[in-house]
Design a protein around this motif. Structure first.
Motif, PDB file in Angstrom:
ATOM      1  N   ALA A 105     110.116  17.336 -33.501  1.00  0.00           N
ATOM      2  CA  ALA A 105     110.813  17.444 -33.711  1.00  0.00           C
ATOM      3  C   ALA A 105     111.104  18.037 -31.909  1.00  0.00           C
ATOM      4  O   ALA A 105     110.405  18.130 -31.459  1.00  0.00           O
ATOM      5  N   PRO A 106     111.920  18.682 -32.289  1.00  0.00           N
ATOM      6  CA  PRO A 106     112.890  19.236 -31.108  1.00  0.00           C
ATOM      7  C   PRO A 106     111.190  20.741 -30.106  1.00  0.00           C
ATOM      8  O   PRO A 106     111.348  20.302 -28.852  1.00  0.00           O
ATOM      9  N   HIS A 107     110.295  21.121 -31.162  1.00  0.00           N
ATOM     10  CA  HIS A 107     109.341  21.699 -30.432  1.00  0.00           C
ATOM     11  C   HIS A 107     108.517  20.939 -29.370  1.00  0.00           C
ATOM     12  O   HIS A 107     107.597  21.354 -28.693  1.00  0.00           O
ATOM     13  N   GLU A 108     108.558  19.628 -29.685  1.00  0.00           N
ATOM     14  CA  GLU A 108     107.794  19.219 -29.485  1.00  0.00           C
ATOM     15  C   GLU A 108     108.247  18.727 -27.920  1.00  0.00           C
ATOM     16  O   GLU A 108     107.584  16.561 -27.382  1.00  0.00           O
ATOM     17  N   THR A 109     109.693  18.519 -27.223  1.00  0.00           N
ATOM     18  CA  THR A 109     109.925  18.042 -25.989  1.00  0.00           C
ATOM     19  C   THR A 109     109.008  18.710 -25.142  1.00  0.00           C
ATOM     20  O   THR A 109     108.710  19.733 -25.005  1.00  0.00           O
ATOM     21  N   GLY A 110     108.671  17.347 -24.073  1.00  0.00           N
ATOM     22  CA  GLY A 110     107.346  17.090 -22.961  1.00  0.00           C
ATOM     23  C   GLY A 110     106.533  16.776 -23.666  1.00  0.00           C
ATOM     24  O   GLY A 110     105.379  17.007 -22.888  1.00  0.00           O
ATOM     25  N   PHE A 111     106.143  16.941 -24.954  1.00  0.00           N
ATOM     26  CA  PHE A 111     104.766  16.411 -25.215  1.00  0.00           C
ATOM     27  C   PHE A 111     104.538  15.288 -25.094  1.00  0.00           C
ATOM     28  O   PHE A 111     103.189  15.318 -25.528  1.00  0.00           O
ATOM     29  N   SER A 112     105.151  14.430 -24.866  1.00  0.00           N
ATOM     30  CA  SER A 112     104.150  13.293 -24.481  1.00  0.00           C
ATOM     31  C   SER A 112     104.039  12.753 -23.067  1.00  0.00           C
ATOM     32  O   SER A 112     102.426  12.334 -22.889  1.00  0.00           O
ATOM     33  N   GLU A 113     104.316  13.427 -22.336  1.00  0.00           N
ATOM     34  CA  GLU A 113     103.732  13.363 -20.792  1.00  0.00           C
ATOM     35  C   GLU A 113     103.043  14.804 -21.031  1.00  0.00           C
ATOM     36  O   GLU A 113     102.083  14.139 -20.243  1.00  0.00           O
ATOM     37  N   PHE A 114     102.568  15.169 -21.246  1.00  0.00           N
ATOM     38  CA  PHE A 114     101.723  16.362 -21.217  1.00  0.00           C
ATOM     39  C   PHE A 114     100.244  15.611 -22.351  1.00  0.00           C
ATOM     40  O   PHE A 114      99.612  15.759 -21.123  1.00  0.00           O
ATOM     41  N   TYR A 115     100.699  14.862 -23.064  1.00  0.00           N
ATOM     42  CA  TYR A 115      99.721  13.993 -23.654  1.00  0.00           C
ATOM     43  C   TYR A 115      99.196  13.279 -22.738  1.00  0.00           C
ATOM     44  O   TYR A 115      97.726  12.504 -22.978  1.00  0.00           O
ATOM     45  N   ASP A 116     100.420  11.950 -22.317  1.00  0.00           N
ATOM     46  CA  ASP A 116      99.764  11.386 -21.263  1.00  0.00           C
ATOM     47  C   ASP A 116      98.624  12.058 -20.185  1.00  0.00           C
ATOM     48  O   ASP A 116      97.511  10.653 -19.812  1.00  0.00           O
ATOM     49  N   VAL A 117      98.907  13.039 -19.610  1.00  0.00           N
ATOM     50  CA  VAL A 117      98.073  13.472 -18.280  1.00  0.00           C
ATOM     51  C   VAL A 117      97.213  14.208 -18.957  1.00  0.00           C
ATOM     52  O   VAL A 117      96.069  14.117 -17.918  1.00  0.00           O
ATOM     53  N   GLU A 118      97.066  15.051 -20.024  1.00  0.00           N
ATOM     54  CA  GLU A 118      96.041  16.037 -20.214  1.00  0.00           C
ATOM     55  C   GLU A 118      95.310  15.417 -21.306  1.00  0.00           C
ATOM     56  O   GLU A 118      94.192  16.220 -21.190  1.00  0.00           O
ATOM     57  N   ALA A 135      95.627  11.943 -23.581  1.00  0.00           N
ATOM     58  CA  ALA A 135      95.015  10.736 -22.659  1.00  0.00           C
ATOM     59  C   ALA A 135      93.241  10.779 -22.312  1.00  0.00           C
ATOM     60  O   ALA A 135      92.785   9.710 -23.224  1.00  0.00           O
ATOM     61  N   PRO A 136      93.319  10.948 -21.227  1.00  0.00           N
ATOM     62  CA  PRO A 136      92.010  10.984 -20.813  1.00  0.00           C
ATOM     63  C   PRO A 136      91.314  11.691 -21.457  1.00  0.00           C
ATOM     64  O   PRO A 136      89.881  10.804 -21.080  1.00  0.00           O
TER      65      PRO A 136
END
Length: 322
Positions: A9-22, A24-25
């Motif tokens: 979704a448009p509001h999820e833009t950038g969340f994959s990177e945020f997920y990886d950094v914040e 996923a750990p």
């Protein structure tokens, strides 16, 4: 174990990177604890099952065959409690961490675990019919923020009635479970109340019951989509007609189609410098119950929570014509 998030979704833009950094750990650290808790619970249930079986056999042989059911009943109840309790500590910790993190990703919003007294004008919301009259109304958590320079609050609400059944046992009935939005308006607005369309006869009864607080004029919406979903009352038809633009009509229709089915409903009101929206949800607000499954498979819960958080933005965009 692979942890990743695919944006849709448009509001999820950038969340994959945020997920990886914040995120996923955190999931990697908690997955071992979660798996250990699940395995410990499984071993406990096996031991409990064996013990219940032995007691059941002993009771059936030494006392009476019917007594074999007693250990089975109480053992089954205990097993159910233990099963539902598995991963509870992990779940609590993940929920505590994830909710503020998702708010931080979207920005311009703050998560509130507890809601102070008088956070919302509950009496007025009941008078206008946005919330049902009930024995108890609880406000459990809230998100406040700003979007397009407009302030808002989105609060989880539940209205419960208590009554006694024919056996004089106390019963609880949930009349409303969802969220209440409070959105600031830039100027004073006419009183406009959107109620659910119950059909011609019930609409008359509804207005008669609430006539002391509902505005006197019924507004012709000039929009077949809205007419099929809402009855609208106002104290200033001309000013109200100016407020209800096509984009605002569309967001109300969208929300109603998403949530207004069966006992669910959408109700709204403009009053003074505020816009209120009561929205029934099929799930709890920011429900992040993810500890019962491997943490790399719970992206659906994260996606649903993000969708919850942008509901106020959708409404504000419609109100402001953004």
């Amino acid at each position: 174990m692979d942890f990743h998030f695919t944006e849709k979704a448009p509001h999820e833009t950038g969340f994959s990177e945020f997920y990886d950094v914040e995120i996923a750990p955190v999931f990697r650290n908690m997955e071992a604890t979660r798996s250990e808790a699940i395995e410990k619970n499984r071993r406990t249930l096996i031991l409990l099952g064996a013990a219940v079986f032995l007691f059941s056999c002993a009771a059936g042989v030494k006392v009476h065959p019917a007594f074999a059911l007693v250990p089975l009943f109480f053992g089954g109840c205990l097993a159910l409690v233990l099963y539902q309790d598995r991963g509870k500590h992990v779940q609590k910790e993940l929920t505590r961490l994830l909710r503020p993190m998702l708010c931080r990703f979207l920005g311009q919003m703050t998560f509130h675990e507890t809601v102070p007294a008088h956070y919302l004008p509950l009496d007025r919301l009941r008078q206008l019919g946005l919330l049902p009259r009930s024995d108890r109304t609880s406000l459990d958590l809230s998100v406040s923020g700003t979007w397009q320079n407009v302030k808002y609050k989105m609060t989880k609400a539940r209205c419960v009635d208590t009554h006694k059944d024919h056996n004089d046992r106390q019963r609880h009935t949930t009349l409303f479970r969802g969220v209440v939005l409070e959105i600031d308006c830039p100027t004073n607005m006419p009183l406009v109340v959107f109620t659910r369309d119950f059909g011609e006869s019930l609409n008359k009864l509804y207005y008669w019951a609430g006539r002391a607080h509902l505005p006197e004029h019924k507004l012709d919406l000039q929009d077949d989509r809205l007419e099929q979903i809402f009855e609208v009352y106002t104290d200033n038809p001309d000013a109200a007609a100016e407020v209800l633009g096509a984009q605002f009509a569309q967001i109300l229709v969208d929300l109603a189609q998403e949530h207004q089915a069966g006992k669910r409903y959408v109700a709204a009101a403009f009053e003074g410098r505020k816009f209120y929206l009561a929205l029934s949800l099929p799930h709890d607000l920011l429900n992040l119950n993810v500890a019962q499954q491997p943490l790399n498979t719970c992206n659906g819960k994260l996606r649903a929570a993000l969708a919850d958080l942008v509901v106020p933005r959708r409404v504000i965009d419609a109100l402001t014509g953004a």
